[in-house]
Design a protein around this motif. Structure first.
Motif, PDB file in Angstrom:
ATOM      1  N   ARG A  10       0.852  -1.194   0.000  1.00  8.20           N
ATOM      2  CA  ARG A  10       0.000   0.000   0.000  1.00  8.20           C
ATOM      3  C   ARG A  10       0.888   1.245   0.000  1.00  8.20           C
ATOM      4  O   ARG A  10       1.925   1.249   0.667  1.00  8.20           O
ATOM      5  CB  ARG A  10      -0.826   0.059   1.280  1.00  8.20           C
ATOM      6  N   ASP A  50      -8.525  -3.439  -6.826  1.00  8.45           N
ATOM      7  CA  ASP A  50      -9.395  -3.248  -5.656  1.00  8.45           C
ATOM      8  C   ASP A  50     -10.676  -2.493  -6.022  1.00  8.45           C
ATOM      9  O   ASP A  50     -11.764  -2.847  -5.562  1.00  8.45           O
ATOM     10  CB  ASP A  50      -8.678  -2.483  -4.548  1.00  8.45           C
ATOM     11  N   VAL A  89     -13.686  -2.698   0.333  1.00 13.34           N
ATOM     12  CA  VAL A  89     -12.727  -3.693   0.830  1.00 13.34           C
ATOM     13  C   VAL A  89     -12.884  -3.851   2.339  1.00 13.34           C
ATOM     14  O   VAL A  89     -12.895  -4.955   2.884  1.00 13.34           O
ATOM     15  CB  VAL A  89     -11.280  -3.271   0.458  1.00 13.34           C
ATOM     16  N   PHE A 146     -13.731  -7.290   4.389  1.00 11.94           N
ATOM     17  CA  PHE A 146     -12.921  -7.794   5.502  1.00 11.94           C
ATOM     18  C   PHE A 146     -13.793  -8.023   6.735  1.00 11.94           C
ATOM     19  O   PHE A 146     -13.651  -9.024   7.432  1.00 11.94           O
ATOM     20  CB  PHE A 146     -11.786  -6.812   5.833  1.00 11.94           C
ATOM     21  N   GLU A 171     -10.317 -11.610  -4.495  1.00  6.37           N
ATOM     22  CA  GLU A 171      -9.176 -10.985  -5.187  1.00  6.37           C
ATOM     23  C   GLU A 171      -8.595 -11.942  -6.238  1.00  6.37           C
ATOM     24  O   GLU A 171      -8.288 -11.537  -7.361  1.00  6.37           O
ATOM     25  CB  GLU A 171      -8.114 -10.629  -4.133  1.00  6.37           C
ATOM     26  N   THR A 215      -2.407  -3.817  -8.734  1.00  4.83           N
ATOM     27  CA  THR A 215      -2.927  -4.866  -7.852  1.00  4.83           C
ATOM     28  C   THR A 215      -2.963  -4.368  -6.404  1.00  4.83           C
ATOM     29  O   THR A 215      -2.281  -3.402  -6.060  1.00  4.83           O
ATOM     30  CB  THR A 215      -2.025  -6.123  -7.924  1.00  4.83           C
ATOM     31  N   GLY A 216      -3.721  -5.043  -5.560  1.00  6.37           N
ATOM     32  CA  GLY A 216      -3.720  -4.739  -4.133  1.00  6.37           C
ATOM     33  C   GLY A 216      -2.394  -5.214  -3.512  1.00  6.37           C
ATOM     34  O   GLY A 216      -1.750  -6.130  -4.028  1.00  6.37           O
ATOM     35  N   GLY A 217      -2.026  -4.595  -2.408  1.00 12.21           N
ATOM     36  CA  GLY A 217      -0.730  -4.874  -1.796  1.00 12.21           C
ATOM     37  C   GLY A 217      -0.506  -6.327  -1.395  1.00 12.21           C
ATOM     38  O   GLY A 217       0.636  -6.783  -1.299  1.00 12.21           O
ATOM     39  N   PRO A 227      -8.418  -1.609   5.544  1.00 14.65           N
ATOM     40  CA  PRO A 227      -8.593  -2.262   6.845  1.00 14.65           C
ATOM     41  C   PRO A 227      -7.241  -2.587   7.469  1.00 14.65           C
ATOM     42  O   PRO A 227      -6.260  -2.809   6.763  1.00 14.65           O
ATOM     43  CB  PRO A 227      -9.334  -3.557   6.491  1.00 14.65           C
ATOM     44  N   LEU A 255      -4.451  -4.803   8.977  1.00 15.81           N
ATOM     45  CA  LEU A 255      -4.085  -6.150   8.537  1.00 15.81           C
ATOM     46  C   LEU A 255      -3.493  -6.991   9.656  1.00 15.81           C
ATOM     47  O   LEU A 255      -3.409  -8.204   9.539  1.00 15.81           O
ATOM     48  CB  LEU A 255      -3.102  -6.059   7.362  1.00 15.81           C
ATOM     49  N   ARG A 270       6.461 -10.095   3.157  1.00 13.30           N
ATOM     50  CA  ARG A 270       6.098  -9.932   1.748  1.00 13.30           C
ATOM     51  C   ARG A 270       7.251  -9.629   0.808  1.00 13.30           C
ATOM     52  O   ARG A 270       7.155  -9.919  -0.382  1.00 13.30           O
ATOM     53  CB  ARG A 270       5.056  -8.810   1.627  1.00 13.30           C
TER      54      ARG A 270
HETATM   55  C1  S3P Z   1      -4.076  -4.918   1.112  1.00 14.85           C
HETATM   56  C2  S3P Z   1      -3.897  -3.819   0.331  1.00 14.85           C
HETATM   57  C3  S3P Z   1      -5.016  -3.073  -0.271  1.00 14.85           C
HETATM   58  C4  S3P Z   1      -6.265  -3.947  -0.383  1.00 14.85           C
HETATM   59  C5  S3P Z   1      -6.563  -4.609   0.920  1.00 14.85           C
HETATM   60  C6  S3P Z   1      -5.416  -5.494   1.402  1.00 14.85           C
HETATM   61  C7  S3P Z   1      -2.893  -5.606   1.675  1.00 14.85           C
HETATM   62  O1  S3P Z   1      -4.642  -2.617  -1.549  1.00 14.85           O
HETATM   63  O2  S3P Z   1      -6.117  -4.904  -1.404  1.00 14.85           O
HETATM   64  O3  S3P Z   1      -6.839  -3.593   1.852  1.00 14.85           O
HETATM   65  O4  S3P Z   1      -3.005  -6.758   2.109  1.00 14.85           O
HETATM   66  O5  S3P Z   1      -1.793  -5.001   1.646  1.00 14.85           O
HETATM   67  P1  S3P Z   1      -3.734  -1.312  -1.863  1.00 14.85           P
HETATM   68  O6  S3P Z   1      -2.309  -1.782  -1.931  1.00 14.85           O
HETATM   69  O7  S3P Z   1      -4.232  -0.858  -3.196  1.00 14.85           O
HETATM   70  O8  S3P Z   1      -3.990  -0.307  -0.782  1.00 14.85           O
END
Ligand code: S3P
Length: 181
Positions: A15, A38, A49, A53, A65, A82-84, A127, A129, A145
């Motif tokens: 993120r 996302d 999102v 969650f 996802e 993509t999401g993080g 949210p 994590l 990661r």
């Molecule tokens: C997440 C990152 C978010 C989103 C979700 C989970 C993560 O995406 O997919 O909240 O696990 O790092 P972004 O990287 O677009 O914020």
């Protein structure tokens, strides 16, 4: 012989590394479509999102996802943000690598933390994590990661001190180098 142009450019990274901004800019320069996975997932689900969650847990979100990424990897001339956490599942890492040029946008935990604090959409859209929160959460998750981003990404770009325009230019240079005979 001229090589085929890259059909999909896929941005991965934590993120706050600028995936969405870079995707938008790069797609405009290349004349490609761009999608934020996302946003697409939220529109499809009719839920944010954060709500997913809350209602389905992280596993429910990751299942959604994975489906969305599989679908988007079928589109051509695409820049995909993509999401993080998209790289957490091995199936996604393989799929993304097969689908196109995967670029890892990098930053350290402190830089990411200050960017997220400056982003007014963070509270609504992101949210927690882990139970750590703050910079400790980022450090903890990056330690898990980073090897996965490394494994999935073909190119890594340090985003510290670079704006989205500069990052998009580096990616374009990479594409030109790859298209050369
Ligand atoms: C997440 C990152 C978010 C989103 C979700 C989970 C993560 O995406 O997919 O909240 O696990 O790092 P972004 O990287 O677009 O914020």
């Amino acid at each position: 012989m001229t090589k085929m142009p890259v059909e999909r450019i896929i941005l991965i990274g934590y993120r706050g590394t600028g995936k969405t901004s870079v995707a938008r800019l790069l797609a405009a320069r290349l004349g490609y479509e761009w999608v934020d996975a996302d946003d697409y997932l939220e529109r499809r689900a009719g839920l944010t999102v954060r709500e997913i969650f809350q209602q389905e847990g992280e596993t429910g979100f990751r299942d959604r996802e994975e489906k969305v990424l599989a679908e988007l990897c079928g589109r051509a001339n695409l820049v995909l943000a993509t999401g993080g956490g998209a790289i957490l599942r091995a199936s996604n890492r393989v799929r993304l690598r097969e689908a196109g040029l995967v670029i890892w946008l990098k930053a350290d935990a402190e830089t990411i933390w200050s960017r997220l604090q400056a982003d007014s959409t963070t509270v609504d859209r992101r949210p927690a994590l882990t139970s750590f929160g703050g910079v400790a959460e980022i450090r903890q998750l990056l330690s898990v990661r980073e090897p996965l981003y490394q494994e999935c990404g073909e190119v890594a770009i340090d985003t510290i001190g670079r704006n989205p325009q500069e990052i998009a230019t580096i990616i374009q240079q990479e594409l030109v180098a790859r298209a050369s005979p």
